[in-house]
Write an enzyme that holds these catalytic residues in place. Structure first.
Site, PDB file in Angstrom:
ATOM      1  N   HIS A   1      -3.577  -5.007   0.439  1.00 34.84           N
ATOM      2  CA  HIS A   1      -2.892  -5.553   1.618  1.00 34.84           C
ATOM      3  C   HIS A   1      -2.893  -7.084   1.564  1.00 34.84           C
ATOM      4  O   HIS A   1      -3.836  -7.708   2.054  1.00 34.84           O
ATOM      5  CB  HIS A   1      -3.595  -5.093   2.894  1.00 34.84           C
ATOM      6  CG  HIS A   1      -3.394  -3.644   3.181  1.00 34.84           C
ATOM      7  ND1 HIS A   1      -2.393  -3.193   3.999  1.00 34.84           N
ATOM      8  CD2 HIS A   1      -4.052  -2.549   2.735  1.00 34.84           C
ATOM      9  CE1 HIS A   1      -2.441  -1.868   4.047  1.00 34.84           C
ATOM     10  NE2 HIS A   1      -3.438  -1.445   3.298  1.00 34.84           N
TER      11      HIS A   1
ATOM     12  N   GLU B   1      -1.316  -9.186   3.276  1.00 34.59           N
ATOM     13  CA  GLU B   1      -1.225  -9.833   4.599  1.00 34.59           C
ATOM     14  C   GLU B   1      -2.594 -10.215   5.157  1.00 34.59           C
ATOM     15  O   GLU B   1      -2.721 -11.133   5.957  1.00 34.59           O
ATOM     16  CB  GLU B   1      -0.480  -8.922   5.584  1.00 34.59           C
ATOM     17  CG  GLU B   1      -1.208  -7.678   6.081  1.00 34.59           C
ATOM     18  CD  GLU B   1      -1.110  -6.460   5.151  1.00 34.59           C
ATOM     19  OE1 GLU B   1      -0.801  -6.643   3.954  1.00 34.59           O
ATOM     20  OE2 GLU B   1      -1.362  -5.333   5.626  1.00 34.59           O
TER      21      GLU B   1
ATOM     22  N   CYS C   1       0.828  -1.206   0.000  1.00 33.64           N
ATOM     23  CA  CYS C   1       0.000   0.000   0.000  1.00 33.64           C
ATOM     24  C   CYS C   1       0.866   1.262   0.000  1.00 33.64           C
ATOM     25  O   CYS C   1       1.400   1.622  -1.035  1.00 33.64           O
ATOM     26  CB  CYS C   1      -0.998  -0.053   1.149  1.00 33.64           C
ATOM     27  SG  CYS C   1      -2.438   0.956   0.805  1.00 33.64           S
TER      28      CYS C   1
HETATM   29  N1  GLN Z   1      -1.892   6.714   2.823  1.00 31.33           N
HETATM   30  C1  GLN Z   1      -2.030   5.930   1.642  1.00 31.33           C
HETATM   31  C2  GLN Z   1      -3.397   6.084   1.011  1.00 31.33           C
HETATM   32  O1  GLN Z   1      -4.326   6.481   1.678  1.00 31.33           O
HETATM   33  C3  GLN Z   1      -1.736   4.477   1.899  1.00 31.33           C
HETATM   34  C4  GLN Z   1      -2.725   3.811   2.779  1.00 31.33           C
HETATM   35  C5  GLN Z   1      -2.224   2.505   3.354  1.00 31.33           C
HETATM   36  O2  GLN Z   1      -1.038   2.239   3.332  1.00 31.33           O
HETATM   37  N2  GLN Z   1      -3.122   1.704   3.907  1.00 31.33           N
HETATM   38  O3  GLN Z   1      -3.571   5.782  -0.141  1.00 31.33           O
END
Ligand code: GLN
Length: 549
Positions: free
Chosen positions: A517, A519, A386
């Site tokens: 994600h 994970e 992410c």
């Molecule tokens: N801050 C970034 C976004 O909002 C990544 C979010 C995250 O890593 N869950 O896109």
């Protein structure tokens, strides 16, 4: 008639109610029952999305996009099921619903009161989750500790259910048995108080799970049984063990599933837990060490390090490690320090793999970019998640494309090169300051490009993964990034959103990052493709380094 098991905690928090609940679920599942699990959090927050991970641990996103507590992740991993948002509730969510119903005149002009309307709403939700899952046995973990004010209404709901269905509801008290160093003896009194406090809420524990450094001896089992009103056979010893995945097997040493089945008046065949056992054996027998660095920022709480903020990542590393016979050692990297002391980046050389996880805001971002740059140029296996993927794109744009000061607009709204930009549908939420549950959340499909790392590990063309973000790779930079060697190996079905980026395996042993994600979907038996890839590359690196030494 469906059965319900409530799990409550005594003495102090952090004794492992979540793992206990998951493990009870696992042993009952192995006896052939359909299991579901519910988590109740006593917070006013409507969901876990607005809580800082250092306060509350990781935010676990369900398939349907609901932002919940990390225990939901434990249930999913142990039971190998996907849970819906019906299985998570907070005080805030319950009150919100009761107030909404009152406004809609659903109580037909009655005076709406905390008791019974709040517990009734809780019971309603528990039953709805059971029905949706068609579960034979529903486990309900009540957050917090017995004796605190916050969870009283949830205990009241549990008590009411027991009165209504005396033969279908059981209570498990997870307690802590300290062994004070100076005294050198295991003490049962705090557990006795916890059982009594539970009784004062009208609830008698059926089982007491005693968490401690060491197993509970016969003498103390007798004592707990006598003073807490339970059968000695129902005092279950839960000593600290090497792996959480061993807990179900440990419970079975005290025949817990037999006892539960007997008390609930159920019949079942023999346990089938072979696969799980061999996973635990693989975990325990793994010899080769690999060092996996996690460059995050949500770990310090006062003088202590809290790994709860990255719990699913840690578990995913373990799952993949078991697959390759590895014993991963997690190294916490505070990327902020690289900003002040770039020389300290050298420590990354000592790692076999680097993970840059999700995150928000500017703290530590430049350090993360430096760490990614190091991993890319020194060919250290890398997985970005992410924010970690977004920073990998920023790093590439700056250092390979030469777009000086390229950035995400999350940090630098005026950057000349906004390689990461807000998702169009997210703009309004931000300007309205509408932060709760408004990110791009939950499961979305993605297409995988053939002849890529992603394809090699997923072994399929279509994947479904869970998301939690507001920003994306800016479509107007994709061409330039691609031309200079970045491969977008996973995209949304309409190809608008970049889901996976990677570097060619000719250039780097393993450099991959995902907007989602991974994970959150890693399971003990089999692991997750992207983590499996990282650990395989880390194994190679660790083996070749040993050869050199
Ligand atoms: N801050 C970034 C976004 O909002 C990544 C979010 C995250 O890593 N869950 O896109």
């Amino acid at each position: 008639m469906p059965k319900y098991i409530f799990v409550v905690g005594g003495v102090m928090s952090g004794v492992g109610k979540g793992i206990t609940t998951s493990s009870i679920g696992k042993i009952l599942q192995s006896r052939g029952f359909k299991i579901t699990a519910i988590k109740i959090d006593p917070y006013i927050n409507v969901d876990a999305g607005t809580m800082n991970p250092t306060e509350h641990g990781e935010v676990f996103v369900l398939k349907d996009g609901y932002e919940t507590d990390q225990d939901m992740g434990n249930y999913e991993r142990f039971l190998d099921i996907d849970l819906p948002n019906d299985n998570y509730m907070t005080t805030g969510r319950v009150y919100l619903r009761v107030i909404e119903r009152e406004r809609n005149l659903e109580y037909q002009g009655k005076c709406v009161e905390v008791v019974p309307h709040i517990p009734l709403e809780v019971i309603d939700r528990i039953k709805k989750a059971q029905q949706k899952a068609q579960a034979d046995i529903t486990l309900i973990e009540i957050g917090g500790t017995i004796g605190e004010y916050q969870n009283v209404l949830f205990l009241e709901a549990a008590r009411m259910m027991k009165v209504k269905h005396p033969h279908d509801v059981l209570f498990v008290l997870v307690s802590y048995l300290p062994i004070p160093q100076k005294v050198g003896e295991m003490k049962t009194k705090p557990t006795q108080y916890a059982a009594r406090t539970l009784q004062s809420a009208g609830i008698q524990a059926d089982f007491i799970i005693g968490r401690s450094d060491r197993p509970i001896d016969k003498k103390r089992k007798e004592k707990i049984a006598m003073f807490c009103n339970v059968d000695e056979k129902d005092v279950i010893s839960a000593p600290d063990i090497e792996s959480i995945y061993e807990v179900p097997l440990n419970f079975e040493k005290d025949h817990l599933s037999d006892r539960i089945i007997e008390k609930l008046g159920l019949v079942s065949g023999k346990a089938d837990i072979k696969e799980w056992e061999s996973f635990v054996t693989r975990l325990k027998n793994a010899k080769q060490k690999v060092k996996i660095g996690i460059a995050g920022k949500y770990f310090s709480t006062g003088d202590f390090v809290l790994s709860d903020s990255y719990i699913s990542i840690i578990e995913a590393v373990k799952h993949a490690g078991a697959l390759w016979g590895l014993k991963p050692e997690i190294v916490w990297i505070n990327a902020e320090k690289y900003e002040k002391d770039p020389k300290s980046l050298e420590e990354i050389q000592d790692l076999d793999g680097l993970i840059v996880p999700g995150g928000f805001g500017s703290r530590g971002v430049e350090g993360k970019i430096m760490a990614i740059s190091y991993a890319r140029t020194k060919k250290i296996p890398f997985l970005g998640i992410c924010y970690g993927m977004q920073m990998a794109v920023v790093e590439y744009a700056r250092n390979v494309l030469g777009l000086k000061d390229a950035h995400t607009t999350e940090i630098d709204a005026k950057t000349q090169y906004p390689v990461i930009d807000i998702l169009p549908e997210q703009k309004k939420h931000l300007s309205d300051k509408n932060f709760g549950g408004t990110m791009r959340l939950g499961s979305y499909k993605a297409k995988i490009l053939s002849k890529t790392l992603a394809k090699a590990y997923y072994k399929k063309d279509l994947i479904v993964e869970r998301h939690r973000h507001r920003y994306e790779v800016n479509p107007s930079f994709i061409n330039r990034l691609e031309k200079s060697g970045m491969i977008f190996s996973g995209t949304s079905l309409d190809r608008r959103l970049m889901e996976i980026v990677e570097l060619s395996s000719k250039e780097h042993p393993y450099f991959i990052a995902s907007q989602f994600h991974p994970e959150l979907q890693s399971r003990p038996l089999g692991g997750h493709p992207l983590f499996n890839g990282l650990l395989e590359a880390s194994k190679k690196r660790s083996t070749s380094r040993k050869d050199i030494l």
